[in-house]
Scaffold this motif. Structure first.
Motif, short mmCIF file in Angstrom:
data_model
loop_
_atom_site.label_atom_id
_atom_site.label_comp_id
_atom_site.label_asym_id
_atom_site.label_seq_id
_atom_site.Cartn_x
_atom_site.Cartn_y
_atom_site.Cartn_z
N ALA A 377 45.42 49.42 -1.79
CA ALA A 377 46.25 50.48 -1.26
C ALA A 377 46.48 51.55 -2.31
N GLN A 378 46.83 52.77 -1.85
CA GLN A 378 47.15 53.87 -2.75
C GLN A 378 48.52 53.69 -3.37
N VAL A 379 49.47 53.14 -2.58
CA VAL A 379 50.84 52.98 -3.04
C VAL A 379 51.46 51.81 -2.29
N ALA A 380 52.40 51.13 -2.94
CA ALA A 380 53.11 50.01 -2.31
C ALA A 380 54.59 50.16 -2.62
N ALA A 381 55.42 49.77 -1.64
CA ALA A 381 56.87 49.89 -1.79
C ALA A 381 57.54 48.68 -1.16
N PRO A 430 50.21 54.81 12.07
CA PRO A 430 49.18 55.84 11.82
C PRO A 430 49.82 57.14 11.32
N ALA A 431 48.95 58.09 10.99
CA ALA A 431 49.43 59.32 10.35
C ALA A 431 50.37 60.11 11.25
N HIS A 432 50.10 60.16 12.57
CA HIS A 432 50.93 60.99 13.46
C HIS A 432 52.29 60.35 13.75
N GLN A 433 52.51 59.10 13.29
CA GLN A 433 53.80 58.45 13.52
C GLN A 433 54.61 58.26 12.24
N LEU A 434 54.12 58.76 11.12
CA LEU A 434 54.83 58.57 9.85
C LEU A 434 56.19 59.25 9.86
N ASP A 435 56.30 60.34 10.62
CA ASP A 435 57.58 61.06 10.65
C ASP A 435 58.67 60.25 11.33
N ARG A 436 58.29 59.24 12.15
CA ARG A 436 59.31 58.46 12.86
C ARG A 436 60.09 57.55 11.93
N TYR A 437 59.50 57.19 10.78
CA TYR A 437 60.13 56.23 9.87
C TYR A 437 60.46 56.95 8.57
N GLY A 438 61.74 57.21 8.39
CA GLY A 438 62.18 57.94 7.21
C GLY A 438 61.93 57.21 5.91
N PHE A 439 61.93 55.85 5.95
CA PHE A 439 61.76 55.12 4.69
C PHE A 439 60.34 55.22 4.16
N LEU A 440 59.40 55.75 4.98
CA LEU A 440 58.02 55.93 4.54
C LEU A 440 57.79 57.31 3.92
N GLN A 441 58.82 58.13 3.82
CA GLN A 441 58.68 59.47 3.29
C GLN A 441 58.17 59.45 1.85
N ALA A 442 58.69 58.50 1.06
CA ALA A 442 58.25 58.41 -0.33
C ALA A 442 56.78 58.05 -0.42
N ARG A 444 54.47 58.92 1.77
CA ARG A 444 53.73 60.13 2.16
C ARG A 444 53.63 61.08 0.97
N GLU A 445 54.70 61.18 0.22
CA GLU A 445 54.69 62.06 -0.94
C GLU A 445 53.69 61.60 -1.99
N ARG A 446 53.37 60.31 -1.98
CA ARG A 446 52.38 59.77 -2.93
C ARG A 446 50.97 59.83 -2.36
N GLY A 447 50.76 60.47 -1.22
CA GLY A 447 49.43 60.67 -0.66
C GLY A 447 49.04 59.70 0.43
N ALA A 448 49.93 58.87 0.91
CA ALA A 448 49.60 57.92 1.97
C ALA A 448 49.48 58.64 3.30
N ALA A 463 65.62 41.21 6.09
CA ALA A 463 66.29 41.33 4.79
C ALA A 463 65.59 42.33 3.88
N GLY A 464 64.35 42.70 4.23
CA GLY A 464 63.62 43.64 3.41
C GLY A 464 62.32 44.03 4.08
N MET A 465 61.54 44.93 3.43
CA MET A 465 60.28 45.40 3.99
C MET A 465 59.29 45.61 2.84
N LEU A 466 58.04 45.26 3.11
CA LEU A 466 56.95 45.54 2.19
C LEU A 466 56.02 46.53 2.87
N SER A 467 55.76 47.68 2.21
CA SER A 467 54.95 48.73 2.80
C SER A 467 53.81 49.06 1.85
N VAL A 468 52.62 49.31 2.44
CA VAL A 468 51.47 49.78 1.67
C VAL A 468 50.93 51.02 2.36
#
Length: 940
Positions: A377-381, A430-442, A444-448, A463-468
């Protein structure tokens, strides 16, 4: 390899040849079987036709020779016969005048010419007859009978047929064939080779069983000496033209071909096939080895390298067809294994980081770097939800380039948590739904441009979330997503373990009911305070708080209400101390308070009084107001001690002193308390009371008049963990001195009544239950109320219970008042140890005493000592005069039992009747009340 390959191919070829040869052998055997049958049938038919012609020729020749006069005694006919090769000779005889069944049977002529009337008619009519004769010398002679004229007189001519002429050609049958001819009279006319008689008879009967005169042969099979034979049988009717005779059976037979013969017949054809098969095996082995050996050797080398952890690919040069395809598949598998191995190493590193980290948050960032690598992945959070504010979370992020972003606080929409909770396998954004989830904004800023999110659950809650995040619009492969899910699962286990550790720590260090620190955490904090005092900080104080008569709450309104009351008490205790002080629950209704930096004893006393006042405020539970009182023991440290156990013992002693001083008060520890209680503390009685190391034994009491078991006395024993069973004389004095006797007596009363209730339910209860009551119990203000409630809970009538008191009761006004109240309830009262202390007969007359118990010291010298016997009789008479029942204890011999019976004593107990019994033994004794009754009856 070539050996194994040649062996396998050769075995396959040989198996095919063997199967084909076996089939061919059976085919050859079948063909020979059919051929043999056809040959036998042809030979039989051919010879039958030849015999038919010869017999017809012989009959014609006889007619020709007999056409003229035979001369005297057939002389002319014999001359004419010299030129006839079909006959050996002729004999001319007159017609026999005897019947066919007369004459000399030994005479062959008679047997041959024994003609019936039909035979005479045939001969006279010009017909010829065929007859067979078996002479004594063996063999069979054939005759042709015909009528001849000798000197104008009809005579009978016997023409002997020449066997060489008749059977010519029979010896010329094909090889391995033979022939036999038999007539219907079982005469063996011709035999090519010797046959057993039963075979000959079988052949002779064949025409009779199935007529074959049509010329169609019958086939017969038989076994002779283990060899299979077949015969073709043809019937020959010798009634040819004007010739009359029996039916002949002509059988041509031969040996059937066996499997070995068939095998030998194809052996010549099999040898070239074997040579051709060997050449084919060699050629196939050479070709296959050339195609497979080199790739297999390369594959073996690659597998050896794989066992050593090296991922070596197979060289495809020189490989063709299937070996090349296998090598390509192996190389693809090596590539996959190399990728999975690398992923597993990264996952192992994540496991190591999780295991080594004392704090999960410290290891999140290096874990995210490895998540980027393993998922490509390009970025993980990773976001961790706040427990107190689920709408917020702390976000940790790292990129594939090794960059680590600072921790940020993010907001979570409720629908996001719900969506993740409904998708435990993960969520692809997918890319057209990234705006629906605010916690993914960071991300997107890293190029995801496309993200995948996995929930980290704690039970059923997020209790938590893992995102790539990935660049481009192509979805990651299923294998990469599985790696991401495995990383999320590891983080979920780590979070779960963290929560479990916190929960286990809370369970191990905090009371489950009141959430106060328990004994373990209390000792830990007290040790910290003692260590701090040693470094020069001010001292503190330890308060031991014990609730007075808390058991009544459980007994009256139930344990649920008692637990609720304990929770309220815990809250009030916390409200009475300052921050930094510790309130702990040791168990039951026992609490401790650690006061930090107490400047003086007055300050500690003020806090203790504040606790007493706070607890005395009424608490409404179950519609009733309850007022709780507490006895508090106070000890200061380091003045009174610098050891945890020493301080606990000091506070405990002070607390019991507070109880002995009237309860609901606070008492400071004094060194005098320690000196006075050394013997008691060493006895372990405090521990025994807390751990209920007591047990009840039951000793039966018997009526002396009829021997019936009328009562049981409950006797308390201390089951010491090291010293075994202790009797009341060993611990009752210490219990009375320390004030523990009231608590022990309460336990005895409740346990004995509970056991009596069980016996009543089983229908085996004794008439009464007696138990001892101490002076301290009677002096307690709530004793009568406790007695009444205990009887009511057990459902027992008051008269079934008997309380035994000592003479010291009469000297205490409070005890005498309580005794009258006990009698008013209907409970019996017995005066125990009568005569051992100061007794006032007036008290005995005025107090509600129903029975007196003669102490065992009066029984020891009875009946040997006259004065002791007289005193015993006087006590019994006096008690009866006052209307009291008399009970004698310590009866250990039969003479003592006889004396008590003679003196009119009412009840007795002692070892001679029954020893104190445990509950199980007492229950069994009540169920069968016969042994001691029989003993008493024999004594009477």
């Amino acid at each position: 390899m070539w050996r194994r390959m040649a062996l396998v191919i050769g075995c396959a070829v040989l198996a095919g040849l063997a199967a084909a040869s076996w089939i061919r052998v059976h085919e050859v055997a079948g063909e020979r079987y059919i051929m043999t049958s056809e040959r036998l049938a042809g030979s039989a038919q051919s010879f039958a036709r030849e015999l038919h012609g010869r017999l017809e020729s012989a009959d014609a020749l006889v007619r020709y020779l007999s056409a003229t006069d035979a001369g005297v005694n057939g002389s002319l006919l014999q001359d004419r016969m010299l030129t006839a090769e079909a006959f050996h000779g002729v004999v001319v005889l007159p017609y026999p005048e005897l019947p066919a069944d007369a004459g000399n049977p030994a005479d062959p002529t008679t047997r041959l010419t024994g003609l019936s009337a039909d035979d005479r008619l045939r001969l006279q009519g010009g017909q010829s007859l065929i007859r067979a004769l078996t002479p004594a010398t063996g063999g069979t002679v054939l005759y042709l009978l015909h009528q001849v004229n000798s000197s104008s007189t009809p005579r009978l001519g016997l023409f002997e047929i020449d066997p060489g002429w008749l059977w010519q050609g029979a010896a010329d049958l094909p090889r391995q064939q033979s022939m036999i001819v038999i007539d219907t009279a079982d005469h063996l006319l011709f035999e090519g080779s010797a046959l057993p008689p039963e075979i000959a008879r079988m052949v002779a009967r064949t025409p009779a069983e199935r007529p074959t005169l049509s010329g169609q042969p019958l086939l017969r099979d038989w076994q002779q000496n283990g060899v299979a034979w077949r015969g073709a049988v043809v019937g020959l009717d010798t009634r040819i033209g004007r010739l009359s005779g029996p039916v002949w059976s002509i059988a041509v037979y031969g040996q059937l071909a066996s499997l070995p013969v068939a095998v030998r017949s194809i052996t010549d054809d099999l040898l070239p096939l074997l040579l051709l098969a060997a050449a084919a095996v060699a050629l196939a082995t050479w070709y296959l080895c050339g195609c497979w050996q080199r790739p297999l050797l390369r594959l073996e080398a690659a597998l050896q390298a794989l066992r050593q952890g090296q991922f070596r690919r197979v060289n495809l040069s020189g490989s063709t067809d299937t070996p090349r395809a296998i090598a390509q598949s192996f190389n693809l598998a090596i590539i996959g294994l190399e990728s999975r191995y690398g992923a597993q190493e990264l996952l192992s590193e994540i496991d190591r980081l999780l295991l080594e980290a004392s704090d999960l948050e410290q290891s999140i960032e290096p874990i995210l770097l490895r998540v980027c690598t393993v998922t490509e992945a390009q970025v993980a959070a990773m976001a961790l939800l706040d427990r107190d504010a689920p709408a917020h979370a702390r976000s940790f992020m790292a990129g594939c380039d090794g960059a680590i972003c600072p921790v940020t606080r993010i907001n979570l929409e409720p629908e996001t948590t719900l969506a993740l909770q409904d998708a435990p396998q993960g969520l692809l954004v997918p890319a057209h739904q990234l705006d629906r989830y605010g916690f993914l904004q960071a991300l997107r800023e890293r190029g995801a441009e496309i993200c995948h999110v996995w929930p980290i659950l704690a039970g059923s809650e997020v209790a938590g979330m893992l995102s790539v995040g990935y660049r481009g619009s192509m979805e990651p492969s299923a294998q990469l997503l599985r790696y991401g899910a495995q990383c999320a699962a590891r983080l979920q286990i780590a979070l779960s373990n963290r929560d479990t550790d916190a929960r286990l720590y809370h369970q191990a260090h905090f009371d489950s009911l009141t959430s106060l620190p328990n004994r373990v955490l209390f000792r830990d904090r007290l040790s910290q305070e003692l260590a701090g005092v040693g470094s020069g900080s001010p001292g503190g104080a330890l308060l031991y708080v014990d609730l007075d008569h808390f058991k009544r709450v459980n007994d009256t309104v139930g344990h649920g209400a008692g637990d609720q009351l304990l929770t309220i008490i815990a809250q009030r205790l916390r409200s009475c101390v300052k921050d930094g002080d510790t309130v702990a629950r040791l168990g039951g209704d026992e609490f401790t308070v650690i006061l930090r930096q107490v400047p003086s004893a007055e300050a500690a006393s003020e806090i203790a009084q504040r606790i007493i006042d706070a607890l005395q405020r009424p608490v409404n539970i179950g519609g009733r107001d309850h007022q709780v009182r507490a006895s508090i023991g106070i000890t200061r440290f380091p003045d009174d001690g610098s050891n945890i156990d020493e301080l606990l013992r000091n506070a405990d002693l002070a607390m019991y002193q507070a109880k002995d001083s009237g309860r609901s008060c606070a008492v400071f520890f004094d060194r005098k308390m320690a000196r006075a209680s050394v013997q008691l503390a060493e006895s372990g009685l405090f521990r025994a009371v807390r751990r209920r190391e007591f047990a009840l034994y039951y000793q039966p009491q018997f009526a002396l008049q009829n021997g019936e078991l009328v009562a049981m006395e409950a006797l308390v024993r201390w089951q010491h963990p090291r010293e075994g069973l202790r009797f009341p004389k060993d611990f009752v004095p210490a219990a009375e001195q320390s004030g523990l006797m009231v608590e022990i007596g309460t336990w005895v009363l409740e346990s004995a009544c509970r056991q009596l209730m069980l016996w009543r339910e089983e229908g085996i209860a004794p008439g009464r239950l007696a138990l001892n009551v101490s002076l301290q119990q009677l002096r307690a203000s709530d004793f009568v109320q406790l007695l009444d409630q205990t009887l009511e809970r057990a459902g027992l009538p008051p008269q079934i219970l008997e309380l035994e008191v000592t003479e010291a009761v009469f000297a205490d006004e409070d005890a005498r008042v309580a005794l009258r109240k006990v009698a008013a309830l209907g409970v019996r009262v017995a005066l125990d140890d009568f005569g051992t202390g100061y007794s006032s007969l007036n008290h005995l007359r005025q107090q509600p005493v129903d029975a007196i118990k003669i102490d065992r010291c009066f029984m020891s010298e009875v009946p040997d000592n006259y004065q002791a016997t007289t005193l015993l009789a006087t006590i019994i008479d006096m008690a009866h005069a006052l209307g009291k029942q008399v009970i004698a204890e310590g009866v250990e011999t039969l003479p003592q039992l006889d004396l008590l019976r003679q003196r009119g004593c009412d009840i007795a107990q002692g070892f001679v009747l029954a020893r104190p019994l445990q509950v199980a033994d007492a229950t069994e004794r009540l169920a069968q009340r016969s042994a001691s009754t029989a003993l008493l009856r024999r004594a009477g």
